[in-house]
Motif scaffolding. Sequence first.
Motif, PDB file in Angstrom:
ATOM      1  N   GLY A  97       7.629  92.939  19.609  1.00  6.14           N
ATOM      2  CA  GLY A  97       8.151  94.249  19.241  1.00  6.14           C
ATOM      3  C   GLY A  97       9.541  94.100  18.654  1.00  6.14           C
ATOM      4  O   GLY A  97      10.060  92.987  18.512  1.00  6.14           O
ATOM      5  N   ASN A  98      10.176  95.206  18.331  1.00  9.62           N
ATOM      6  CA  ASN A  98      11.515  95.113  17.754  1.00  9.62           C
ATOM      7  C   ASN A  98      12.556  94.682  18.783  1.00  9.62           C
ATOM      8  O   ASN A  98      13.615  94.173  18.419  1.00  9.62           O
ATOM      9  CB  ASN A  98      11.919  96.446  17.121  1.00  9.62           C
ATOM     10  N   HIS A  99      12.254  94.831  20.084  1.00  7.80           N
ATOM     11  CA  HIS A  99      13.200  94.399  21.118  1.00  7.80           C
ATOM     12  C   HIS A  99      12.971  92.956  21.562  1.00  7.80           C
ATOM     13  O   HIS A  99      13.832  92.387  22.242  1.00  7.80           O
ATOM     14  CB  HIS A  99      13.126  95.320  22.341  1.00  7.80           C
ATOM     15  N   ASP A 100      11.815  92.376  21.244  1.00  8.70           N
ATOM     16  CA  ASP A 100      11.589  90.982  21.642  1.00  8.70           C
ATOM     17  C   ASP A 100      11.035  90.158  20.479  1.00  8.70           C
ATOM     18  O   ASP A 100      10.200  89.273  20.651  1.00  8.70           O
ATOM     19  CB  ASP A 100      10.678  90.872  22.868  1.00  8.70           C
ATOM     20  N   VAL A 101      11.556  90.452  19.287  1.00  9.89           N
ATOM     21  CA  VAL A 101      11.105  89.747  18.090  1.00  9.89           C
ATOM     22  C   VAL A 101      11.377  88.252  18.179  1.00  9.89           C
ATOM     23  O   VAL A 101      10.678  87.440  17.565  1.00  9.89           O
ATOM     24  CB  VAL A 101      11.762  90.370  16.835  1.00  9.89           C
ATOM     25  N   GLU A 102      12.382  87.850  18.965  1.00 11.40           N
ATOM     26  CA  GLU A 102      12.703  86.426  19.061  1.00 11.40           C
ATOM     27  C   GLU A 102      11.597  85.615  19.728  1.00 11.40           C
ATOM     28  O   GLU A 102      11.589  84.381  19.655  1.00 11.40           O
ATOM     29  CB  GLU A 102      14.014  86.223  19.834  1.00 11.40           C
ATOM     30  N   LEU A 103      10.643  86.283  20.388  1.00 12.54           N
ATOM     31  CA  LEU A 103       9.501  85.561  20.958  1.00 12.54           C
ATOM     32  C   LEU A 103       8.723  84.817  19.880  1.00 12.54           C
ATOM     33  O   LEU A 103       8.017  83.842  20.171  1.00 12.54           O
ATOM     34  CB  LEU A 103       8.549  86.526  21.666  1.00 12.54           C
ATOM     35  N   ALA A 104       8.835  85.278  18.630  1.00 12.76           N
ATOM     36  CA  ALA A 104       8.090  84.644  17.544  1.00 12.76           C
ATOM     37  C   ALA A 104       8.621  83.266  17.190  1.00 12.76           C
ATOM     38  O   ALA A 104       7.913  82.473  16.556  1.00 12.76           O
ATOM     39  CB  ALA A 104       8.123  85.541  16.301  1.00 12.76           C
ATOM     40  N   ARG A 105       9.873  82.959  17.562  1.00  6.68           N
ATOM     41  CA  ARG A 105      10.398  81.617  17.293  1.00  6.68           C
ATOM     42  C   ARG A 105       9.476  80.581  17.937  1.00  6.68           C
ATOM     43  O   ARG A 105       9.119  80.706  19.117  1.00  6.68           O
ATOM     44  CB  ARG A 105      11.792  81.446  17.910  1.00  6.68           C
ATOM     45  N   PRO A 106       9.101  79.536  17.219  1.00  4.86           N
ATOM     46  CA  PRO A 106       8.223  78.518  17.821  1.00  4.86           C
ATOM     47  C   PRO A 106       8.768  77.952  19.123  1.00  4.86           C
ATOM     48  O   PRO A 106       8.009  77.758  20.081  1.00  4.86           O
ATOM     49  CB  PRO A 106       8.140  77.451  16.722  1.00  4.86           C
ATOM     50  N   SER A 107      10.068  77.697  19.190  1.00  7.52           N
ATOM     51  CA  SER A 107      10.631  77.119  20.412  1.00  7.52           C
ATOM     52  C   SER A 107      10.580  78.102  21.574  1.00  7.52           C
ATOM     53  O   SER A 107      10.336  77.715  22.720  1.00  7.52           O
ATOM     54  CB  SER A 107      12.077  76.678  20.170  1.00  7.52           C
ATOM     55  N   VAL A 108      10.797  79.403  21.298  1.00  6.85           N
ATOM     56  CA  VAL A 108      10.776  80.412  22.360  1.00  6.85           C
ATOM     57  C   VAL A 108       9.343  80.658  22.824  1.00  6.85           C
ATOM     58  O   VAL A 108       9.083  80.792  24.026  1.00  6.85           O
ATOM     59  CB  VAL A 108      11.448  81.711  21.882  1.00  6.85           C
ATOM     60  N   ALA A 109       8.413  80.712  21.875  1.00  7.67           N
ATOM     61  CA  ALA A 109       7.003  80.872  22.238  1.00  7.67           C
ATOM     62  C   ALA A 109       6.536  79.696  23.096  1.00  7.67           C
ATOM     63  O   ALA A 109       5.799  79.875  24.081  1.00  7.67           O
ATOM     64  CB  ALA A 109       6.144  80.987  20.983  1.00  7.67           C
ATOM     65  N   ALA A 110       6.982  78.492  22.737  1.00 11.90           N
ATOM     66  CA  ALA A 110       6.605  77.308  23.519  1.00 11.90           C
ATOM     67  C   ALA A 110       7.210  77.362  24.916  1.00 11.90           C
ATOM     68  O   ALA A 110       6.555  76.977  25.894  1.00 11.90           O
ATOM     69  CB  ALA A 110       7.055  76.038  22.790  1.00 11.90           C
ATOM     70  N   ARG A 111       8.460  77.853  25.019  1.00  8.14           N
ATOM     71  CA  ARG A 111       9.084  77.961  26.334  1.00  8.14           C
ATOM     72  C   ARG A 111       8.330  78.970  27.202  1.00  8.14           C
ATOM     73  O   ARG A 111       8.100  78.729  28.394  1.00  8.14           O
ATOM     74  CB  ARG A 111      10.554  78.384  26.190  1.00  8.14           C
ATOM     75  N   LEU A 112       7.954  80.095  26.630  1.00  8.61           N
ATOM     76  CA  LEU A 112       7.198  81.100  27.378  1.00  8.61           C
ATOM     77  C   LEU A 112       5.889  80.507  27.891  1.00  8.61           C
ATOM     78  O   LEU A 112       5.510  80.712  29.049  1.00  8.61           O
ATOM     79  CB  LEU A 112       6.918  82.313  26.489  1.00  8.61           C
ATOM     80  N   SER A 113       5.198  79.749  27.036  1.00 10.00           N
ATOM     81  CA  SER A 113       3.940  79.128  27.444  1.00 10.00           C
ATOM     82  C   SER A 113       4.149  78.142  28.581  1.00 10.00           C
ATOM     83  O   SER A 113       3.372  78.097  29.542  1.00 10.00           O
ATOM     84  CB  SER A 113       3.290  78.416  26.249  1.00 10.00           C
ATOM     85  N   SER A 114       5.210  77.333  28.483  1.00  4.67           N
ATOM     86  CA  SER A 114       5.451  76.322  29.517  1.00  4.67           C
ATOM     87  C   SER A 114       5.842  76.956  30.843  1.00  4.67           C
ATOM     88  O   SER A 114       5.543  76.415  31.908  1.00  4.67           O
ATOM     89  CB  SER A 114       6.545  75.359  29.057  1.00  4.67           C
ATOM     90  N   LEU A 115       6.493  78.122  30.805  1.00  7.15           N
ATOM     91  CA  LEU A 115       6.895  78.796  32.030  1.00  7.15           C
ATOM     92  C   LEU A 115       5.728  79.505  32.711  1.00  7.15           C
ATOM     93  O   LEU A 115       5.648  79.543  33.942  1.00  7.15           O
ATOM     94  CB  LEU A 115       8.004  79.808  31.729  1.00  7.15           C
ATOM     95  N   LEU A 116       4.822  80.075  31.912  1.00  3.17           N
ATOM     96  CA  LEU A 116       3.740  80.877  32.477  1.00  3.17           C
ATOM     97  C   LEU A 116       2.439  80.102  32.662  1.00  3.17           C
ATOM     98  O   LEU A 116       1.582  80.511  33.458  1.00  3.17           O
ATOM     99  CB  LEU A 116       3.475  82.099  31.596  1.00  3.17           C
ATOM    100  N   SER A 117       2.273  79.017  31.931  1.00  3.91           N
ATOM    101  CA  SER A 117       1.053  78.219  32.068  1.00  3.91           C
ATOM    102  C   SER A 117       1.365  76.751  31.799  1.00  3.91           C
ATOM    103  O   SER A 117       0.962  76.196  30.772  1.00  3.91           O
ATOM    104  CB  SER A 117      -0.020  78.728  31.093  1.00  3.91           C
ATOM    105  N   PRO A 118       2.102  76.113  32.711  1.00  2.54           N
ATOM    106  CA  PRO A 118       2.530  74.730  32.474  1.00  2.54           C
ATOM    107  C   PRO A 118       1.368  73.743  32.350  1.00  2.54           C
ATOM    108  O   PRO A 118       1.478  72.745  31.649  1.00  2.54           O
ATOM    109  CB  PRO A 118       3.400  74.414  33.699  1.00  2.54           C
ATOM    110  N   VAL A 119       0.258  74.007  33.015  1.00  2.00           N
ATOM    111  CA  VAL A 119      -0.884  73.087  32.956  1.00  2.00           C
ATOM    112  C   VAL A 119      -1.669  73.260  31.667  1.00  2.00           C
ATOM    113  O   VAL A 119      -2.118  72.285  31.054  1.00  2.00           O
ATOM    114  CB  VAL A 119      -1.808  73.299  34.177  1.00  2.00           C
TER     115      VAL A 119
END
Length: 350
Positions: A97-119
């Motif tokens: 969304g406009n408040h969390d557009v930075e989630l689209a950054r590849p590095s941020v998306a990868a961090r979110l994935s590693s935090l919520l589903s490390p396996v």
Amino acid sequence: MNRSARWWLLSDLHLGVGDEDPRRPGKVLPDFLRREVLQASGPQQHIVFVGDTFELAGLTEDESLARLDSILARHPEIQDALEGCAARGVQLHFVCGNHDVELARPSVAARLSSLLSPVEPAQVRVHPWFLHVPRVLLAEHGHQHHALHRIPELLRTAVSGTDELDLPPLAAWHARPSNSRLSRAGAVARAFLASERAERRVRELAYGELLEAEALRLELGGAAVRDLARLSRFRTMSVLPRTATRMVLAAAGRSIASEEAPAAAGQVARTLETHGSAVAWYVSGHTHRALEATLEGGATRYVNTGTWCSDVRGRGPDQSDRRTFPYAVVDVGLDGATGGGLQYWRPDAG
């Protein structure tokens, strides 16, 4: 689709590093995930956060990573519940969304994935623009159809975040709350010019290549994606009066009320139908007004998933009862038939 599935969709939690919201979405969401999603059985399950899940915009890459870490550290129960969902095979989707557009950054998306589903990081998917499930649904936050929040070069955020992008007009106004109104008005004027320049750039070849790549990811034809991108444009002469109205109402503590499906929803549905890619459901958030309606001229149902924060702007039951939280469910049968719609959840329900 060739197998049954259940899609849970909600939006606009606006989770930050603090927890000051009286509605306490950070405390309510884990209970919802445990009692509703994890207790469900049967079809493949998907959870879709339809934008503005986090307060994460206008930051550098390092700042974005640090802020995401801080938000999830502030809400460990959310992280635990989402991690539990992913471990159980529930697919997690985050639409920007406009408040969390930075989630689209590849590095941020990868961090979110590693935090919520490390396996199994693939259990977490980030969608810079919208999520498309052929014949079933299209879900986008909706800010691209709101000129004051529109980011013309949205797909560039998946390359470099907002480092090279200018703030939309309303974001420019709110970015300087402590400045004088004259100074903030100047920032908005500069944002107008920047949006006009950006609209010209999205018609160039370089952005066309980004649209073609997005079409492959979305399983949509290139012509359909280009037409969807053209549905909304920033036009100064039409946006100026709306900007002035918005600012006057904001100063008076009021907002523009609308209890009908936005015109853009019908345009999206008709565009998809024109290209042979009609969907049963079109879902958005952004307005904080929970709503379900049939779009005129077609069979597509529209759902706005409202908000879980305290800024409720609709006239639904969540306005009078702040312990009521809106979300949508879309069920898909083995034959491809769909059902569901807007629902409300109460933490104290049996």
